[in-house]
Write a protein that holds these residues in place. Structure first.
Motif, PDB file in Angstrom:
ATOM      1  N   ARG A 178       6.216  -2.978   6.191  1.00 22.37           N
ATOM      2  CA  ARG A 178       6.257  -2.070   7.334  1.00 22.37           C
ATOM      3  C   ARG A 178       7.550  -2.282   8.088  1.00 22.37           C
ATOM      4  NH1 ARG A 178       1.489  -2.997  11.241  1.00 22.37           N
ATOM      5  NH2 ARG A 178       2.784  -3.230  13.106  1.00 22.37           N
ATOM      6  N   GLY A 179       8.400  -1.263   8.123  1.00 21.87           N
ATOM      7  CA  GLY A 179       9.638  -1.321   8.882  1.00 21.87           C
ATOM      8  C   GLY A 179       9.515  -0.492  10.151  1.00 21.87           C
ATOM      9  N   GLU A 180      10.637  -0.318  10.848  1.00 18.51           N
ATOM     10  CA  GLU A 180      10.602   0.440  12.106  1.00 18.51           C
ATOM     11  C   GLU A 180      10.255   1.904  11.837  1.00 18.51           C
ATOM     12  OE1 GLU A 180      14.312   0.437  14.206  1.00 18.51           O
ATOM     13  OE2 GLU A 180      13.524   1.631  15.884  1.00 18.51           O
ATOM     14  N   TRP A 181      10.794   2.446  10.740  1.00 21.95           N
ATOM     15  CA  TRP A 181      10.674   3.879  10.484  1.00 21.95           C
ATOM     16  C   TRP A 181       9.679   4.228   9.398  1.00 21.95           C
ATOM     17  CZ3 TRP A 181      13.122   7.540  13.446  1.00 21.95           C
ATOM     18  CH2 TRP A 181      14.094   7.054  14.337  1.00 21.95           C
ATOM     19  N   ALA A 182       9.230   3.253   8.620  1.00 24.76           N
ATOM     20  CA  ALA A 182       8.375   3.594   7.478  1.00 24.76           C
ATOM     21  C   ALA A 182       7.614   2.389   6.955  1.00 24.76           C
ATOM     22  CB  ALA A 182       9.220   4.189   6.344  1.00 24.76           C
ATOM     23  N   VAL A 183       6.455   2.658   6.387  1.00 23.88           N
ATOM     24  CA  VAL A 183       5.808   1.714   5.483  1.00 23.88           C
ATOM     25  C   VAL A 183       6.245   2.157   4.101  1.00 23.88           C
ATOM     26  CG1 VAL A 183       3.622   0.866   4.566  1.00 23.88           C
ATOM     27  CG2 VAL A 183       3.818   1.419   7.009  1.00 23.88           C
ATOM     28  N   GLU A 184       6.932   1.272   3.372  1.00 21.42           N
ATOM     29  CA  GLU A 184       7.451   1.708   2.070  1.00 21.42           C
ATOM     30  C   GLU A 184       7.577   0.534   1.118  1.00 21.42           C
ATOM     31  OE1 GLU A 184      11.181   3.631   2.826  1.00 21.42           O
ATOM     32  OE2 GLU A 184      11.779   2.085   4.252  1.00 21.42           O
ATOM     33  N   ARG A 185       7.832   0.871  -0.141  1.00 25.69           N
ATOM     34  CA  ARG A 185       7.948  -0.171  -1.163  1.00 25.69           C
ATOM     35  C   ARG A 185       9.283  -0.865  -1.071  1.00 25.69           C
ATOM     36  NH1 ARG A 185       5.048  -0.162  -6.358  1.00 25.69           N
ATOM     37  NH2 ARG A 185       7.065  -0.589  -7.324  1.00 25.69           N
ATOM     38  N   GLU A 186       9.255  -2.143  -1.464  1.00 23.50           N
ATOM     39  CA  GLU A 186      10.488  -2.922  -1.427  1.00 23.50           C
ATOM     40  C   GLU A 186      11.521  -2.358  -2.405  1.00 23.50           C
ATOM     41  OE1 GLU A 186       8.309  -6.428  -2.178  1.00 23.50           O
ATOM     42  OE2 GLU A 186       7.451  -6.364  -0.150  1.00 23.50           O
ATOM     43  N   ASP A 187      11.054  -1.747  -3.512  1.00 21.70           N
ATOM     44  CA  ASP A 187      12.001  -1.183  -4.486  1.00 21.70           C
ATOM     45  C   ASP A 187      12.342   0.278  -4.187  1.00 21.70           C
ATOM     46  OD1 ASP A 187       9.798   0.248  -5.250  1.00 21.70           O
ATOM     47  OD2 ASP A 187       9.563  -0.706  -7.211  1.00 21.70           O
ATOM     48  N   GLY A 188      11.834   0.804  -3.070  1.00 18.25           N
ATOM     49  CA  GLY A 188      12.220   2.146  -2.644  1.00 18.25           C
ATOM     50  C   GLY A 188      11.579   3.279  -3.425  1.00 18.25           C
ATOM     51  N   ARG A 189      10.593   2.985  -4.289  1.00 19.47           N
ATOM     52  CA  ARG A 189      10.050   4.043  -5.132  1.00 19.47           C
ATOM     53  C   ARG A 189       8.796   4.703  -4.548  1.00 19.47           C
ATOM     54  NH1 ARG A 189       9.983   0.621 -10.432  1.00 19.47           N
ATOM     55  NH2 ARG A 189       8.493   2.165 -11.159  1.00 19.47           N
ATOM     56  N   TYR A 190       8.387   5.791  -5.180  1.00 24.42           N
ATOM     57  CA  TYR A 190       7.136   6.516  -4.917  1.00 24.42           C
ATOM     58  C   TYR A 190       7.136   7.262  -3.575  1.00 24.42           C
ATOM     59  CZ  TYR A 190       5.907   3.940  -9.049  1.00 24.42           C
ATOM     60  OH  TYR A 190       5.928   3.420 -10.296  1.00 24.42           O
ATOM     61  N   PHE A 191       6.801   6.608  -2.470  1.00 24.78           N
ATOM     62  CA  PHE A 191       6.739   7.344  -1.200  1.00 24.78           C
ATOM     63  C   PHE A 191       6.757   6.358  -0.043  1.00 24.78           C
ATOM     64  CE2 PHE A 191       2.365   6.467  -2.406  1.00 24.78           C
ATOM     65  CZ  PHE A 191       1.791   6.020  -1.223  1.00 24.78           C
ATOM     66  N   GLY A 192       6.941   6.881   1.164  1.00 20.20           N
ATOM     67  CA  GLY A 192       6.833   6.079   2.370  1.00 20.20           C
ATOM     68  C   GLY A 192       5.904   6.755   3.370  1.00 20.20           C
ATOM     69  N   VAL A 193       5.384   5.955   4.305  1.00 20.67           N
ATOM     70  CA  VAL A 193       4.582   6.508   5.403  1.00 20.67           C
ATOM     71  C   VAL A 193       5.483   6.539   6.628  1.00 20.67           C
ATOM     72  CG1 VAL A 193       2.486   6.263   6.777  1.00 20.67           C
ATOM     73  CG2 VAL A 193       2.541   5.410   4.401  1.00 20.67           C
ATOM     74  N   VAL A 194       5.733   7.720   7.177  1.00 20.41           N
ATOM     75  CA  VAL A 194       6.678   7.879   8.286  1.00 20.41           C
ATOM     76  C   VAL A 194       5.992   8.585   9.460  1.00 20.41           C
ATOM     77  CG1 VAL A 194       8.620   8.019   6.649  1.00 20.41           C
ATOM     78  CG2 VAL A 194       7.514  10.121   7.466  1.00 20.41           C
ATOM     79  N   GLY A 195       6.692   8.658  10.596  1.00 25.08           N
ATOM     80  CA  GLY A 195       6.140   9.325  11.774  1.00 25.08           C
ATOM     81  C   GLY A 195       6.978  10.530  12.175  1.00 25.08           C
ATOM     82  N   VAL A 196       6.308  11.564  12.700  1.00 20.73           N
ATOM     83  CA  VAL A 196       7.036  12.718  13.230  1.00 20.73           C
ATOM     84  C   VAL A 196       6.434  13.137  14.576  1.00 20.73           C
ATOM     85  CG1 VAL A 196       7.726  13.657  10.975  1.00 20.73           C
ATOM     86  CG2 VAL A 196       5.579  14.422  12.031  1.00 20.73           C
ATOM     87  N   ALA A 197       7.302  13.774  15.403  1.00 23.49           N
ATOM     88  CA  ALA A 197       6.842  14.441  16.622  1.00 23.49           C
ATOM     89  C   ALA A 197       7.018  15.943  16.415  1.00 23.49           C
ATOM     90  CB  ALA A 197       7.639  13.969  17.832  1.00 23.49           C
ATOM     91  N   VAL A 198       6.022  16.705  16.813  1.00 17.56           N
ATOM     92  CA  VAL A 198       5.987  18.139  16.551  1.00 17.56           C
ATOM     93  C   VAL A 198       5.813  18.882  17.870  1.00 17.56           C
ATOM     94  CG1 VAL A 198       4.834  19.962  15.248  1.00 17.56           C
ATOM     95  CG2 VAL A 198       4.748  17.599  14.410  1.00 17.56           C
TER      96      VAL A 198
END
Lengths: 455, 455
Positions: free
Chosen positions: B276-296
């Protein structure tokens, strides 16, 4: 080289088999003697034992779950089921059988003189009344046929696991008891053999009509046979019904959607309302069922002696379809039932499916719908009333009265959760997965085989 | 008073709508301008924000799961998927969206001059390219239409929740993306209105053929519209195919049975391979997908401003059916796919469904089957090649090239897990639950609507 969606001759051949109350190989009147003879040949003994005497089975120290030391066969765990939310939230806890593998229930079919015959097996199951009943050709968990039992080969299994050994007539995944199994389903397969089929001891060729005759006797045709037979494809006729298939499917979809069912595996140890005694895991109020142990000695099973847990319900079940003619066509009152172990919230069950002893303390509007109509029905309105055993490999003394009861007084627009459908509308759904529960399939097998003819 | 199983006129009326590339209400050429006009009317803004700035959403201290303070909408949890056992055992971990409620995807249908028209909505979803795309009449989670959003009413919802407001043409439960949703399914409903239907802003009546024309453009028709349209019942024709329906169903049953898939919810916190980073939950190898946040910020959604998590895949997907004529009849190569979130082990997907960037490091026999055949196809063999967005309410920039590619060189007996079936065999299965995955349904909607005509 192209084929039509369905072999157009097959339903008519199945109908011929259902109409044939005598077969080309064995007389119907001789089947009972043959079963007795097989029973004597094997000398089975089943004995109830304390849970601590289960050999190879133990309660996990951390979870209290009951499992086999190999990690195979099945485990007994806890289940927490929650339906609805807010004020309508309802929750219960119960033990459940966890056995994620898909088993094979297969019947081999062969044509004798233009009439399809079905190869039935005299098979012992420890929980069944009289132990030995008519079973499918193959009734095997994956552990069975991959030799986890270290026992004998499963006869005829190659017809169901090797494509091209025969012609598939029906093949679908169907649920087992959703009240006792967690998301368990089996392949229900009918395969027609084209070449010679050697007939081993314990096997017999019977027409669908002969099996129908035997389905009018208590505890002769086992559950696995009944569910496979319910899938035999019959002719559609004109298909007229109170509701179109589209309306039926839409109602079913709405029922699946409106029920919010969350089933979560929890430890069996400390399961609220349940205690573990010397002989059983059971409820403090004595209702529903208990988990007990048995020791089995047998000649014809894959291994000669074993012990195992079984679920033992408290009392005889009552399972019934109400029927009525609508526009001259017989209809059945189907019920969209929630069972905690279903893969998808609800399946269609019979109108009534209860163990009356569990509801003896209820009165008036709290009584289960339609139960008293069935229990108090005038005998002239009862088209069928026979006791059958549930899966004898997992359940002990689990028997239900299966009934068809005429109920012309039930309105065309029944209470929510119920719908009038024709038998053919329901059996058509058996080409697909998980529409009809195992109790409904037993009753439909009585129609498919001609054991019952609705007026 | 009795009805036939299916209204015999309906498939022919649907076929007339698919053949009508102009409608009685709106010109096809005007739809793009109308969409632009609706886009200007609403002035949507979507901004990527740090996960810590999600309002009302937080990571649970114990589990690390991401959820809303009300407990509604959805949660992002961890999933551990195990397939096979022994030496062939394979296991992976991934974040998954848990949203157990069944939503409604409904399109209202109305006859204009003998041709059914479909009421489509210009709807904003934060994750979609150009934000606003053509959507079903109703696209609502249960939270939506029971007012968890505390926003505006869902227009036209009464046609889909109140029986008798119209005539149901199709109604089934269909899965969403099994790689990103845990056992999520929605009702896909087509309802024909009999009386007058007021047309609100943001809604437009189009024929199936008009929608087919729009399906030849990138990112115009949203995923929810595509899946509902794939369920529109078309005429059967003579139904001839390489395999009978019985063989197709038996193969599918065998595929479901042979795959042993165990999907278990686990905490998102500490999920192996994910951080879990500041901008995303993502894989260490950068593959597949990440969980990010948006404001709408939006005018036409149920509430005027909100923040939410979205799944963002790494790269453009490639989703393709290989096609070939067999005995003069076009067939599609279906693939029995395992996705961790499916309710039941496998569903039928397109021949190819991959994000090529995830496999760029593989070579030779390790390459995904048929992917290079699609990526390197001679343009003369490509019957369709259009980019569409996946569910924009949960996924950000999730786009795939959707293709039909002629491949007469693929044998009639393809590798295990693949089978040649006709488009009508597959669409017939859409009357029932959970046979075809959402990517296959997108491609089938292109056939149903006439966007693609196979040779």
């Amino acid at each position: 080289m192209l084929k039509p969606p369905v072999d157009p001759d097959l339903p008519h051949r199945v109908a011929r088999s259902a109409a044939a109350t005598e077969g080309a190989v064995t007389r119907t009147a001789d089947v009972a003697d043959w079963l007795d003879e097989r029973r004597r040949a094997h000398r089975f003994e089943v004995e109830r034992i304390p849970l601590a005497d289960l050999d190879g089975w133990s309660f996990d120290e951390a979870t209290g779950n009951l499992g086999h030391r190999t990690g195979r066969f099945f485990t007994v765990e806890g289940l927490r089921v929650t339906t609805g939310e807010g004020p309508s939230r309802h929750r219960w806890h119960q033990p459940i059988i966890e056995q994620p593998e898909v088993g094979i229930l297969g019947i081999l079919v062969k044509d004798f003189g233009g009439v399809p015959h079905f190869l039935m097996q005299a098979k012992m199951e420890p929980g069944n009344r009289d132990l030995l009943q008519l079973s499918p050709t193959v009734q095997a968990t994956r552990s069975n046929y991959t030799k986890a039992h270290k026992g004998a080969d499963v006869k005829y299994i190659e017809y169901f696991t090797e494509p091209g050994r025969g012609r598939v007539l029906a093949d679908s995944l169907q649920s087992e008891h959703g009240s006792w199994f967690l998301r368990k389903s089996n392949r229900n397969i009918l395969v027609e053999a084209t070449g010679d089929v050697p007939v081993h001891d314990d096997f017999v060729w019977l027409t669908l009509g002969q099996i129908g005759t035997l389905l009018r006797r208590d505890n002769v045709v086992n559950m696995d046979a009944r569910t496979v037979l319910s899938c035999a494809p019959l002719p559609d006729g004109d298909g007229l019904a109170l509701h179109s298939d589209t309306e039926l499917l839409s109602w079913f979809t709405a029922e699946r959607s409106r029920h919010d069912v969350r089933a979560e595996r929890v430890p069996l140890g400390g399961l609220p309302g349940w205690t573990r005694g010397e002989w059983a895991v059971e409820r403090e109020d004595g209702r529903y069922f208990g988990v007990v142990g048995v020791a089995v000695r047998a000649g014809s099973r894959e291994v000669a002696r074993w012990t195992q847990p079984l679920f033992e319900p408290k009392g005889l079940g009552v399972t019934a379809f109400l029927t009525r003619r609508i526009g001259g066509v017989p209809h059945l009152l189907a019920h969209a039932r929630v069972e905690g172990g279903f893969a998808d919230t609800v399946e269609l069950g019979p109108t009534v499916q209860y163990t009356p002893a569990n509801y003896a303390h209820l009165a008036g509007p709290d009584r289960p719908p339609f139960l008293d109509l069935v229990l108090g029905a005038d005998p002239r309105r009862i088209r069928y009333d026979t006791v059958h055993s549930e899966e004898g490999g997992r359940f002990l003394n689990a028997e239900s009265r299966y009934l068809f009861v005429e109920a012309d007084e039930v309105p065309l627009d029944p209470p929510p959760g119920y719908l009038w459908a024709t038998p053919r509308q329901l059996t058509r759904l058996l080409r697909h997965n998980h529409y009809l529960n195992v109790q409904a399939r037993t009753l439909l097998s009585c129609l498919t085989s001609g054991a019952v003819r609705l007026r």
